[in-house]
Motif scaffolding. Sequence first.
Motif, PDB file in Angstrom:
ATOM      1  N   ALA C  15     -14.003  -0.436   3.366  1.00  0.00           N
ATOM      2  CA  ALA C  15     -14.129  -0.837   2.128  1.00  0.00           C
ATOM      3  C   ALA C  15     -14.604   0.439   1.166  1.00  0.00           C
ATOM      4  O   ALA C  15     -14.047   0.528   0.123  1.00  0.00           O
ATOM      5  N   ALA C  16     -15.370   1.310   1.780  1.00  0.00           N
ATOM      6  CA  ALA C  16     -15.604   2.480   0.956  1.00  0.00           C
ATOM      7  C   ALA C  16     -14.637   3.429   0.824  1.00  0.00           C
ATOM      8  O   ALA C  16     -14.097   3.732  -0.273  1.00  0.00           O
ATOM      9  N   PHE C  17     -13.565   3.457   1.833  1.00  0.00           N
ATOM     10  CA  PHE C  17     -12.212   4.188   1.704  1.00  0.00           C
ATOM     11  C   PHE C  17     -11.475   3.698   0.598  1.00  0.00           C
ATOM     12  O   PHE C  17     -10.769   4.308  -0.143  1.00  0.00           O
ATOM     13  N   PHE C  37      -2.254  -0.532  -3.688  1.00  0.00           N
ATOM     14  CA  PHE C  37      -1.448   0.235  -2.624  1.00  0.00           C
ATOM     15  C   PHE C  37      -2.296   1.485  -2.227  1.00  0.00           C
ATOM     16  O   PHE C  37      -2.390   1.788  -0.973  1.00  0.00           O
ATOM     17  N   LEU C  38      -2.991   2.271  -3.258  1.00  0.00           N
ATOM     18  CA  LEU C  38      -3.708   3.465  -3.273  1.00  0.00           C
ATOM     19  C   LEU C  38      -5.028   3.186  -2.307  1.00  0.00           C
ATOM     20  O   LEU C  38      -5.146   3.880  -1.450  1.00  0.00           O
ATOM     21  N   GLY C  39      -5.630   2.092  -2.619  1.00  0.00           N
ATOM     22  CA  GLY C  39      -6.857   1.734  -2.166  1.00  0.00           C
ATOM     23  C   GLY C  39      -6.346   1.423  -0.284  1.00  0.00           C
ATOM     24  O   GLY C  39      -7.073   1.802   0.363  1.00  0.00           O
ATOM     25  N   TYR C  65      -6.458  -8.762  10.546  1.00  0.00           N
ATOM     26  CA  TYR C  65      -6.051  -8.753   9.135  1.00  0.00           C
ATOM     27  C   TYR C  65      -7.325  -8.611   8.256  1.00  0.00           C
ATOM     28  O   TYR C  65      -6.997  -8.128   7.131  1.00  0.00           O
ATOM     29  N   ASN C  66      -8.437  -8.480   8.756  1.00  0.00           N
ATOM     30  CA  ASN C  66      -9.789  -8.237   8.066  1.00  0.00           C
ATOM     31  C   ASN C  66      -9.709  -6.917   7.451  1.00  0.00           C
ATOM     32  O   ASN C  66     -10.183  -6.708   6.167  1.00  0.00           O
ATOM     33  N   SER C  71      -9.484  -4.284   2.237  1.00  0.00           N
ATOM     34  CA  SER C  71      -8.881  -3.094   1.543  1.00  0.00           C
ATOM     35  C   SER C  71      -8.410  -3.765   0.250  1.00  0.00           C
ATOM     36  O   SER C  71      -8.519  -3.219  -1.074  1.00  0.00           O
ATOM     37  N   ILE C  72      -7.632  -4.781   0.323  1.00  0.00           N
ATOM     38  CA  ILE C  72      -7.054  -5.584  -0.890  1.00  0.00           C
ATOM     39  C   ILE C  72      -8.126  -5.690  -2.048  1.00  0.00           C
ATOM     40  O   ILE C  72      -8.050  -5.673  -3.100  1.00  0.00           O
ATOM     41  N   LEU C  73      -9.011  -6.560  -1.354  1.00  0.00           N
ATOM     42  CA  LEU C  73     -10.173  -7.198  -2.230  1.00  0.00           C
ATOM     43  C   LEU C  73     -10.738  -6.029  -2.896  1.00  0.00           C
ATOM     44  O   LEU C  73     -11.064  -6.301  -4.136  1.00  0.00           O
ATOM     45  N   ILE C  74     -11.248  -5.001  -2.240  1.00  0.00           N
ATOM     46  CA  ILE C  74     -12.173  -4.010  -2.708  1.00  0.00           C
ATOM     47  C   ILE C  74     -11.309  -3.233  -3.718  1.00  0.00           C
ATOM     48  O   ILE C  74     -11.660  -3.008  -5.019  1.00  0.00           O
ATOM     49  N   SER C  75      -9.904  -3.044  -3.606  1.00  0.00           N
ATOM     50  CA  SER C  75      -9.054  -2.372  -4.406  1.00  0.00           C
ATOM     51  C   SER C  75      -9.206  -3.322  -5.902  1.00  0.00           C
ATOM     52  O   SER C  75      -8.962  -2.656  -6.905  1.00  0.00           O
TER      53      SER C  75
END
Lengths: 203, 203, 203
Positions: C15-17, C37-39, C65-66, C71-75
Amino acid sequence: MLPKFIYLFDLVGTAAFAASGAVAGVRKKMDLYGITFLGVVTAVGGGTLRDIVVGRIPPFIFRDYNYLIISILISLMTFYFHRLIERRFKFLLIMDALGLGIFTVIGTSIGMEYNIGMIGSVFLGVMTGTFGGMIRDVLQQEVPLVLQREIYASACIVGGFFYILAHKMGLSETFSVTLAVIVVFSIRLISIFKNWNLPKPKV
Amino acid sequence: MLPKFIYLFDLVGTAAFAASGAVAGVRKKMDLYGITFLGVVTAVGGGTLRDIVVGRIPPFIFRDYNYLIISILISLMTFYFHRLIERRFKFLLIMDALGLGIFTVIGTSIGMEYNIGMIGSVFLGVMTGTFGGMIRDVLQQEVPLVLQREIYASACIVGGFFYILAHKMGLSETFSVTLAVIVVFSIRLISIFKNWNLPKPKV
Amino acid sequence: MLPKFIYLFDLVGTAAFAASGAVAGVRKKMDLYGITFLGVVTAVGGGTLRDIVVGRIPPFIFRDYNYLIISILISLMTFYFHRLIERRFKFLLIMDALGLGIFTVIGTSIGMEYNIGMIGSVFLGVMTGTFGGMIRDVLQQEVPLVLQREIYASACIVGGFFYILAHKMGLSETFSVTLAVIVVFSIRLISIFKNWNLPKPKV
């Protein structure tokens, strides 16, 4: 198994992607090798990375030379006749949108075949359709277009889900493929025509 | 199987490529890690990608640590003595041309061993010889040199075909390898000396 | 086998990355797809390349898939609430340092499991921890931060060796992992706090 007619369109899409890469190389004043390399990598880069990711080794470019040969020939043609090609800008856009649809469906279908799940398969479709162009942009020192504006990757995402849904509903492969290609193709072309863009962050 | 003497030259080429990467890092004012990383990736990046593409897993850098160790040592040396190394510019160019020849032949020969055909094998040689330098240039935010000027990748292409032809004609492995390395090496050095370039597109 | 509690921290690091990648995309004024995408690529790029290099196919992102979903949600959250997130700069730095530690240990441990030796395993840890951020920087047209300043990759190198040593000394897996994560985390945070940097070449 994808229907045979896909193969012909796949080669047409490969040619269109190669032309877009080679034109970028011409604009950056690369030399004959650079322009050819940029054409080839734009055309086959996405599919090659897709194959590496799922372990389809060696990648498709080494199993069927038509892709490499067409990419090289189109790039050389672009080198010598780039003005003619750039003038056919609208035609190129249409062929590129067709290629995007085909690449997306092939990538998504390979993902299903390798059992990497629905999200993974759609991602593989996006990869096949957009990673070649991203490499092209990185090599010519530009922030990839696909990350900045226009409806491009999102057309692949929608098309990929359409393909999987049609597939899961038991529709024929020919119908599923055709439907998904038309979805990607239409979203891409209508978005250019209507000048649609994804939202940008509020600053 | 490549003849044993190739191994020594391969390490020399690795050292030369590492120096070119580390020098680039010094010029971009990277830090100790950045300079070492750039040296290593320039030296072993092409071969690593080649191994991934044909499924030689794990890649050679993890099977014989001499490549990594030499790349790291040369990069560290370049960090501390970069003036000395940059002054030996001509010597570096010659070693780099030797490395290019060796890398090309190794890549092409691996392609033949993995049965990816003639064009694919030549492409694998080009990859081994040029992809490390391309990554170096992308990481330092420059359009890869190999796409813009000088005779570099094209020397690999010619050398790769020479190797395959000699091989197919049943000539001894030692002769085929030596011939191909000399071809790449000579084309590269003569082209620098004569200031040859590939054609650029007419605008 | 890594202890189970690692998994939770791994998701936190992911999530942080992802946030750091998405914030970069916001600053470059990318669109919704570009920022997402960048996230995603910042969060899972390093681990995906690591898996490809050692032949863990399909890569982890397609097996659980987690990682992709987080990654998608945080982005997406970063897209809409980037000001809120950027204001929590210190919190993000701490989470990023935690992620760096976790990613390093996971990469190093996979290297040991695949028997690629000590140097190779440490390199795999560095790869897992830093390659996602390098791709992020290349895509946004900047020389990767990790190559230029701060103590980042070097923290991974030290932590990777600590992990292997503890492991070889027969200490419990839980202890070895915890020790190595704390080492990377502390080096990284202290170096930010003390404004430590690696040496630069003398020009």
